[in-house]
Enzyme design. Structure first.
Site, PDB file in Angstrom:
ATOM      1  N   CYS A 114       6.266   6.894  22.791  1.00  0.00           N
ATOM      2  CA  CYS A 114       4.917   6.722  22.245  1.00  0.00           C
ATOM      3  C   CYS A 114       4.881   6.764  20.725  1.00  0.00           C
ATOM      4  O   CYS A 114       3.826   6.773  20.123  1.00  0.00           O
ATOM      5  CB  CYS A 114       3.970   7.760  22.835  1.00  0.00           C
ATOM      6  SG  CYS A 114       4.432   9.444  22.415  1.00  0.00           S
TER       7      CYS A 114
ATOM      8  N   HIS B 196       4.855  -4.388  -2.597  1.00  0.00           N
ATOM      9  CA  HIS B 196       4.632  -3.110  -1.921  1.00  0.00           C
ATOM     10  C   HIS B 196       3.410  -3.187  -1.015  1.00  0.00           C
ATOM     11  O   HIS B 196       3.462  -2.845   0.164  1.00  0.00           O
ATOM     12  CB  HIS B 196       4.455  -2.015  -2.988  1.00  0.00           C
ATOM     13  CG  HIS B 196       4.180  -0.661  -2.418  1.00  0.00           C
ATOM     14  ND1 HIS B 196       2.903  -0.194  -2.200  1.00  0.00           N
ATOM     15  CD2 HIS B 196       5.017   0.308  -1.980  1.00  0.00           C
ATOM     16  CE1 HIS B 196       2.979   1.022  -1.686  1.00  0.00           C
ATOM     17  NE2 HIS B 196       4.246   1.348  -1.540  1.00  0.00           N
TER      18      HIS B 196
END
Ligand code: PEP
Ligand code: MG
Length: 767
Positions: free
Chosen positions: A724, A348
């Protein structure tokens, strides 16, 4: 290699094992075996590049209880022949019958020679209820079927075995650790067999010219003759890869475009992070796995909340955990780097840190953390919470204390490749940046403007949060304007600096976007402090803070909705922008062209409502200054409705910038802040190909982008289009942006070089 006229043992290629009939296999083998008897074969998957997941080569197919004696005679080495037979049986059992190498260990240590062979065979019978076949065609079919089960798309090469005894080896066409254009052949071999070495050298040259990459060739010598057994791209590091590509262009082996296409854009990441200053020496505290590059120092914290608290006080910290889980994500965001005691490259911590571009070392074995005591120990040394450590995510090393770092530099082969990339690139690359530091770093890496300046970040600093809070808590328009007047000069100064750094380049400034609640105090302590500063009753402040709380903040009072409720905020920001434009124009004789961006619109009416305020301010400032100011007003397309109503919106918006972070979360209905809890299960179970917050969901979100670009352009042919969201730094998403012909991508400064390369590759591929 046979096609290149090199001496390769005879053989044939199976392009598709599924189409192979037993009869055609038998006849191909018969042709091979016409001369030599008995025949022994090698079966190899044809692998170009990485070999993970592929079956290993299976050698000596054809060996059985009889032919092993013939091999013994041929090698003049009986024990060797039996050992090769044993290895073949074991490899057959592992690859075809799904046994494990470990299963054979005990038998191997307890028996020898032909006894070992019969023990192996009976073990296989007992364990897999299959008989190790004595017939060559049956052996071959078993191997071929197993290989095609493993990797059904790759071809198989079946070749006659060549036996070199001790004289075999591996050579590379260039030096694989420096990239120097000198073939790498063992000196002992060159000395002992100068003629064969010369043949090998010329063979290396030929395969390299053919494949146009550093090749690693396996060879053997049987009875004085050189046989080439295999060639594949040599494993080389990123630096050598870039050097080789640049050299090969200069040698005329590759075109610049071919070289540009060969670089994996994400590989550049290794060159884009700070590295430890080599002149400083420090004791190593722990060694782990290099999971996400960069070198950072900070105070040790063992808890995600503490990381956030330190961040709020501008103190760099390193979050140290045994392993991380989704609850740690905010803490990981806040920390400079992450160190874990457990986990590998796909843990993780490693996956999330790489996604964030955050330095990370995982699996520091021997590191013990005592959360209660607030200490960690490694190699016999203890480090307490609050002490400073330095982690190097490029090497996996962890040091005590602070070590100076060197900024990444754009130079040498790296710079050359990017220069070549730029020559083919159609889309512009801009940066998401709001601080002067970010803007400078973005320009250094080649940003051609700012595509997203998130103005909210400008209000969090100590001297600004006060007036900001006053503004938010104001009861009347007058009181709000008064607070905004305090903010105006600071905001104007922000824009002056950005315009100066981005001289002559476009700068897109987004009006305030987040929930106002985010600016207000959270803890009781902060509430008391603020109440005192503003001379209001804590009770009253608590109520106001409570009122601003929302059930679903991400779908709440944010974006353009703030400007609709409080037009004064948009007006103040517009004034700061235009006054900064005037100041820069007067100073440099040339005005920057600000692009004012209204976020989170759903349609034309609300866009027009806010646009009218911005235009009014522009006109006022032009009148006051006597200067004519060029500017654009456009919008962020971040909601599905806005993509559908793009035609109307484009009637008044001069540009669209796709905010794919919000567009992804609203199209999929998945909160971007919570997705990490379960997206991993979707990708692991094959329900999603990639995390849609990292790589654009082309089928869904991509479809909306296509609709918006088509409808928008139809209404306004010169509509400027960009993206963006975080996707603007992801190569696959950038390729999609080229397909729909956006004008630019805008990503974080540390991704600019990656985006330049990916955009160039997309241009080459799509044109
Ligand atoms: C977006 O939504 O894609 C975006 C760039 O804006 P933010 O991440 O600030 O919401
Ligand atoms: Mg957004």
């Amino acid at each position: 290699m046979a096609g290149l006229g090199l001496s390769v043992p005879q053989g044939f290629v199976i392009a598709n094992a599924a189409d192979l009939s037993p009869a055609s296999l038998a006849s191909a083998v018969k042709k091979l075996g016409a001369g030599s008897k008995p025949l022994f074969l090698a079966v190899r998957p044809s692998v170009n590049g990485h070999t993970r997941g592929y079956m290993e080569a299976i050698l000596n197919v054809g060996l059985n209880d009889q032919t092993v004696e013939a091999l013994a005679a041929r090698l003049n080495d009986r024990p060797m022949a039996y050992d090769l037979y044993r290895q073949f049986i074991e490899n057959y059992a592992v690859n075809v019958l799904a046994l494990r190498h470990a299963d054979f260990e005990d038998i191997f240590t307890a028996h020898k020679g032909s006894d070992l062979i019969s023990k192996y065979k009976s073990f296989i019978e007992q364990k897999s209820r299959a008989i190790f076949p004595q017939d060559m065609i049956q052996q071959l079919r078993g191997v071929i079927e197993a290989a095609s089960r493993r990797n059904n798309s790759s071809a198989l090469i079946v070749q006659e075995m060549a036996y070199g005894g001790q004289i075999h080896g591996v050579a590379t066409s260039r030096n694989f650790s420096t990239g120097a254009n000198v073939p790498n052949i063992a000196p002992a071999f060159v000395e002992k067999f100068p003629k064969l070495a010369a043949q090998l050298k010329s063979a290396l040259h030929k395969v390299e010219r053919h494949f146009k990459s550093i090749q690693e060739v396996t060879f053997t010598v049987e009875h004085g003759k050189l046989w080439l057994l295999q060639t594949k791209p040599a494993k080389i590091n990123a630096r050598v890869e870039l050097k080789t590509l640049v050299d090969m262009v200069r040698e005329g082996l590759l075109t610049k475009k071919e070289a540009v296409l060969r670089v994996d854009p994400l590989m550049l990441d290794q060159f884009l992070h700070p590295t430890l200053d080599a002149t400083e020496t420090h004791d190593i505290f722990a060694i782990g796995i290099a999971a996400s590059p960069g070198a950072v120092s900070g105070q040790v914290v063992f808890d995600a909340t503490e990381a956030q608290q330190l961040k709020a006080r501008n103190r760099p910290c390193i979050l140290v955990r045994s392993e991380t889980s989704p609850e740690d994500i905010q803490g990981m965001h806040a920390a400079e780097g992450v160190l874990t005691a457990r986990g590998g490259l796909l843990s993780h911590a490693a996956v999330i840190a790489r996604g964030m571009g955050k330095t990370c070392v995982v699996g520091a074995s021997g590191l013990r953390i005592d959360y209660e005591a607030g200490t960690m120990t490694s190699l016999g040394v203890a480090v307490k919470k609050g002490e400073t450590i330095t982690i190097d995510g490029s090497t996996g090393r962890v040091f005590r204390g602070h070590i100076a770092t060197q900024k990444p530099v754009l130079s040498g082969d790296f710079a050359t490749i990017l220069e070549w990339a730029d020559a083919s690139r159609r889309m512009k690359v801009r940066a998401n940046a709001e601080t002067p530091n970010e803007a400078r770093s973005a320009r250094y890496f080649g940003a051609e403007g700012i595509g997203l300046c998130r103005t909210e970040h400008m209000f969090f600093s100590a001297e600004r949060i006060g007036p900001m809070r006053k503004m938010i808590l104001a009861e009347t328009v007058e009181a709000r304007k008064e607070a905004l007047d305090e903010i105006l000069p600071m905001q104007r100064q922000d824009f002056i600096e950005l315009f100066e750094i981005m001289a002559g380049l476009p700068v897109t400034i987004r009006l305030l976007d987040p929930l106002l609640h985010e600016f207000l105090p959270k803890s009781e302590h902060e509430i008391l402090e603020l109440a005192h500063d503003l001379s209001i009753a804590p009770e009253y402040l608590r109520t106001r803070v409570g009122e601003l709380q929302e059930f679903n903040p991400m779908l709440g009072h944010r974006g353009v909705r703030l400007a609709v409720s409080y037009p004064e905020i948009a007006e103040m920001q517009a004034r700061a922008i235009f006054e900064a434009t005037v100041e820069v124009a007067q100073k440099y004789g040339k005005a920057p062209i600000p692009e004012i961006m209204i976020p989170l619109v759903v349609g034309k009416l609300e866009f027009d409502y806010v646009r009218a305020r911005v235009v009014a301010v522009a006109e006022a400032v032009q009148k006051e200054s006597g200067l004519e100011l060029p500017y654009l007003v456009g919008t962020m397309i971040e909601l599905p409705r806005a993509t559908l109503r793009a035609a109307e919106i484009a009637q008044s918006a001069e540009f669209f910038s796709f905010g794919t972070n919000d567009l992804t979360q609203t199209t999929l209905g998945i909160s971007r802040d919570d997705s990490a809890r379960f997206i991993g299960e979707y990708t692991a179970k094959g329900l999603l190909k990639t995390d849609p917050f990292i790589s654009i969901d082309i089928d869904g979100v991509g479809e909306l982008l296509r609709i918006a670009t088509t409808r928008g352009r139809k209404a306004r042919p010169d509509l400027k289009l960009g993206i963006c969201g975080e996707h603007a730094g992801d190569p696959a998403s950038i390729n999609f942006c080229e397909e729909i012909k956006l004008d630019y991508v805008s990503c974080s400064p540390f991704r600019i070089a990656i985006a330049r390369l990916a955009a160039a590759q997309a241009s080459i591929r799509n044109n």
